[in-house]
Design a protein around this motif. Sequence first.
Motif, short mmCIF file in Angstrom:
data_model
loop_
_atom_site.label_atom_id
_atom_site.label_comp_id
_atom_site.label_asym_id
_atom_site.label_seq_id
_atom_site.Cartn_x
_atom_site.Cartn_y
_atom_site.Cartn_z
N GLU C 311 0.83 -1.19 0.00
CA GLU C 311 0.00 0.00 0.00
C GLU C 311 0.87 1.25 0.00
N ARG C 314 2.08 1.73 -3.39
CA ARG C 314 1.01 2.22 -4.29
C ARG C 314 0.66 3.69 -4.03
N LEU C 315 1.05 4.17 -2.87
CA LEU C 315 0.69 5.52 -2.45
C LEU C 315 1.20 6.59 -3.41
N ALA C 318 -1.08 8.44 -5.91
CA ALA C 318 -2.40 7.82 -5.78
C ALA C 318 -3.50 8.80 -6.15
N GLY C 319 -3.19 10.09 -6.12
CA GLY C 319 -4.17 11.09 -6.49
C GLY C 319 -4.62 10.97 -7.95
N ASP C 320 -3.75 10.38 -8.79
CA ASP C 320 -4.09 10.27 -10.21
C ASP C 320 -4.72 8.92 -10.55
N LEU C 321 -4.79 8.02 -9.57
CA LEU C 321 -5.34 6.68 -9.83
C LEU C 321 -6.81 6.77 -10.22
N ARG C 322 -7.22 5.86 -11.08
CA ARG C 322 -8.64 5.80 -11.45
C ARG C 322 -9.14 4.37 -11.31
N GLY C 323 -10.39 4.23 -10.99
CA GLY C 323 -11.06 2.93 -11.03
C GLY C 323 -10.50 1.90 -10.06
N VAL C 324 -10.23 0.71 -10.62
CA VAL C 324 -9.82 -0.43 -9.80
C VAL C 324 -8.30 -0.49 -9.75
N ILE C 325 -7.78 -0.82 -8.58
CA ILE C 325 -6.32 -0.89 -8.43
C ILE C 325 -5.83 -2.28 -8.84
N TRP C 327 -3.62 -4.68 -7.97
CA TRP C 327 -2.70 -4.99 -6.87
C TRP C 327 -1.63 -5.98 -7.31
#
Lengths: 304, 344, 450
Positions: C311, C314-315, C318-325, C327
């Motif tokens: 995690e 992944r941080l 993370a503000g630009d992440l969309r939808g499903v991660i 992993w």
Amino acid sequence: MSDVPLGVIDATIRAATPIGLAAIGELLAERAGILNIGIEGGMCLAAFAAVVAGAGSPVAGLMAGVLAGILTASVFALFVIRLRAQQVIVGTAVSMMALGLSTVLNRVLYAGLSAAPQVHTLPPMRVPVLSALPGVGQLLAQPLPTYVLYAAGASVAWFLYRTIGGLSLRATGEDPSAVRAAGKDPALFQWAALVVSGALTGLAGATLVVAQAGTFTENMSAGRGYIAIAVVALGRWTPAGVLVGSLLFGAASSLQYIVQAYGVAIPYNLTLAAPYAVTLFVLAALRGSHRAPARLGRTIDLPG
Amino acid sequence: MTRDTPRQAGLSVLMVLAALLVAAAILRSAGYDVTGAGIALWRGALGSSSAVISATLKRATPFLFLGLAVAVAFRAGVLNIGADGQFLAGGAAAVAAGLAMAGQPASVTIPTELAAGALGGAAWAAIAAWLRSRFEVAEVVSTLLLNMVAVNLVGFLVRGPMQEPTHAYPQSGILPHSARLPSLVAGEQLHWGFIAALCACAFAAWSFNGTAAGFRAKAVGLNPSAAESAGRISVARVRAIALITSGAIAGVAGFSEVTGVTYALYEGLSPGYGYMAIAVALLGALQPTGIVVAAVFFGALNAGADAAQRDAGIPAATASVIAGLVILGVVTTPELHRQFRRDS
Amino acid sequence: MLLGENGAGKTTLLRIAAGLDRADSGRVIVGGAALSGLRGRPIRTQGIAVVSQHFSLVPTMTVAENIALARRGTIRRFSPSRAAPEAIEAAQRTGLAIDPDARVNGLSAASQQRVELVKAIATDPRIIMLDEPTAVLDPPDAEKLFAWLRRFVSGGGTAVVITHRLREAMTYGDSITVLRRGRIARITDASVPSETEVVTAMVGEVPVFRVSTPSRSAGPAAASAPVVLSAAGVTVTRAGIATLRDVTLEVRRGEMVGVAGFEGAGQADLLRLFTGMVTPSRGVVVAPEHVGFIPEHRHRDAMIGEMSLRENFRLRDAGDLRGVIDWRETDARTRNAIVTFDIPASDVHAAAATLSGGNQQRLVLARELDGDPPAIIAENPTRGLDVRGARIVHDRLREGCTRGAAVLWYSSNAEELIEFSDRVVACHRGTLREVAPTLPAIAAAMVAAE
């Protein structure tokens, strides 16, 4: 012209007194960095204590209310200061417990009765000469708790701004590590603030019974504790502001009175919602909480 | 999720037992027949399949939704104390939609009511989110005040614009059958809202960790400055979204209650559900699986308290004393302690 | 006088002696009486005044209020109108200038240090302990302070002063205690030893950073490389105070630029300009979209201890992440980082808090260097690390540089800056100046403008 405004002023002060008392106490706690939403329950439990002890005399009722308030605040303080639990959550829990307890005890003690017994209420105390003044005279013809409110407002203002202890208490709400560095224990100021706040909350609850209703009804605080918290923000965390804020809230509550007096067709429930809406509106207009103590609601970091 | 889950669960059970014991001690000292009350509580909550289905699980349904709603906000570090008001807003909107659509088939009415409930709750929470972002009003204060406004507003609605046609009672008109959630088990009071709530919890369990939004909320709740600095996350935005989502879920709780249980809007629709939901969320350690367990426990507690009041004269308010004790017990356990030490 | 390198244990020793922290074992004796169980308890009652490196002033209060805060009593009278003259009176005893009505959060670091000193002195302590008191003071003020300290000591008081400035210790001290990596390396009379003796005691026989490292980048050849980070005529203003004034800086591809400066000199804002976290009020800043950023306060800004390794990995952005991660992909990259950065973790689900400080820093480095960002910004990246941990950080930054990244870093350890940077610039009160990579040159530039 003359009767109605007097009635409005009276209704305003009646509504403002318990809220102002609780808010002055909450102000003290918040300046020390503690947000206690448990005062709602504390007020209700104190009201119940007042009706039990108030059978003897109204003053005994007041004392019992103060004790109940201190007790409730001490439970909150124990969890928040000593056990370092999150303030809002403990406040919610204490509120639920105290509200529930007042209801349960009411059923336990007065199960056979349709309602809690009536107690004698405190008579208004008229300040000679001044109370005869038109308009403002009404401020000086009130039962004892209202005068306690005036005195509490003045002494809290004096303490906060004119004593070293008050300075340290304010510093605790801004930066407890600085207080510790000055060789003082910030937790001590928080405890003291909460105990005094509990006493004032208790007095506020008792006021509902022995100075106003003359009896206890379940859930009697009816959100006044929450309003007190909003009033502290409304008053920009100063004693004078808090007094003005509670008068403003009192005036908004007396709206129903004006509505009745002038026969304006506003539904009763809307006039009940008005004070809360007005409070929100004023909070927004004053730009909310940016003057709040910097560490309000946060647990003090352990040293080192 | 966390390594300490079994230990946490053990502690929670211990706290609940301790709370029950304290409550029993209080009642005993007040001269109640505690044994009789205990039996009544058991019978009312778990004593028969009918008690479980029609009482415990039915009463658990609002707690499932509301516990989840509170958890969504708390996970992001937003202290939403206003689930009660959002619940009422959602309930009022759902009833209004249901009454307006009388004559339409259930397949159209019920989804519309659901949407209205979610929107109502979201809109009520959005006021607090807007007051925060635009005017810096703390959520704790605004959501509390909005609860009081909501209660009085519902009081106005059921005496004014939404009052039932005869104008005799302070409540809305009764929803037609096409606007009600069907019952889940024939002859029992449990309705489909319960299944919907379980589905919501399952979806949350996945999205809390599996989606970008859930992950961001968790990061913001645990450490806003690291979320902002390392994650380039807009903390204010994530918090606003969490609060509005929380409101929408609480609104759905209102929808489920009016279309599944009361079939009408009235003033006392929420006897403090929103506050008890805080206990549910905390007891469930803000995790959906935990919330399911805690909600069923609270459903049983309330069902049992009703029965104890009926059969042994124990005041039903005892349930809220127990709920308060449970929160106090749980909030000092290390896991949650960590979660809430550094809030906003 | 207490001397020692960064991380030698000076501050810890002082805090324990003052009763602010508790020792794991052993006893502290003050004036013949043992301090015990004093964790978090007030110590001013013993007549000890402490001035820490981190200011203990209430930022939202005035200078006079802060000074009055140190006075004892509960309902003892506090008068805002009288507090100001009292504060000035206390300040005059030392000759340090303060403005009693100013709010602390608007003051410069040097003014805050003066307030902090006056506050300690105003309590009439018997023992005074100062942690790096001259770090942010101007030389004239430092002299005033030491002159007062000499008078204080000759009046029967005791003073303990932490410093990293050798000359100060030798000029003003009665005795010198040198700490090295948590042990007392030498206690001596201040008049006896030579400077080299003390330096040797501080750094040990072998200078700490003289270990084999990858060679520097091509040097002159880098001068023709494209500019990756640039700031031109940048001014940053916070609450009306300029933290950077008209600063210009360029960092080229494959170049490693070190920034020297005391806390509050402006280097923090300078570095964060390029991460987009600080916006200039004037001037132009150019930086690539993705910048590897290693912040100074790891626990506050870089990682979340309660979250797992994956995690935390992944941080990043993370503000630009969309939808499903995804992993699985994150797990693969995290595992890869665990191996290449030699992080002793059983699996990607372990909580980051279970790692030691050095390994946490490796995790942060691994994440920020993942995907070879064109620029790397590092704030004091070896803070709190042991020599081995520091070396890994140096190696990785250098490697990133060799691969073509522009590296801009700040360190509170000037020797480290000299050792690993291609160029060194010094910050002083928001201005920037290129300096020769030598200790005296850097030290001079850190305390005074040209």
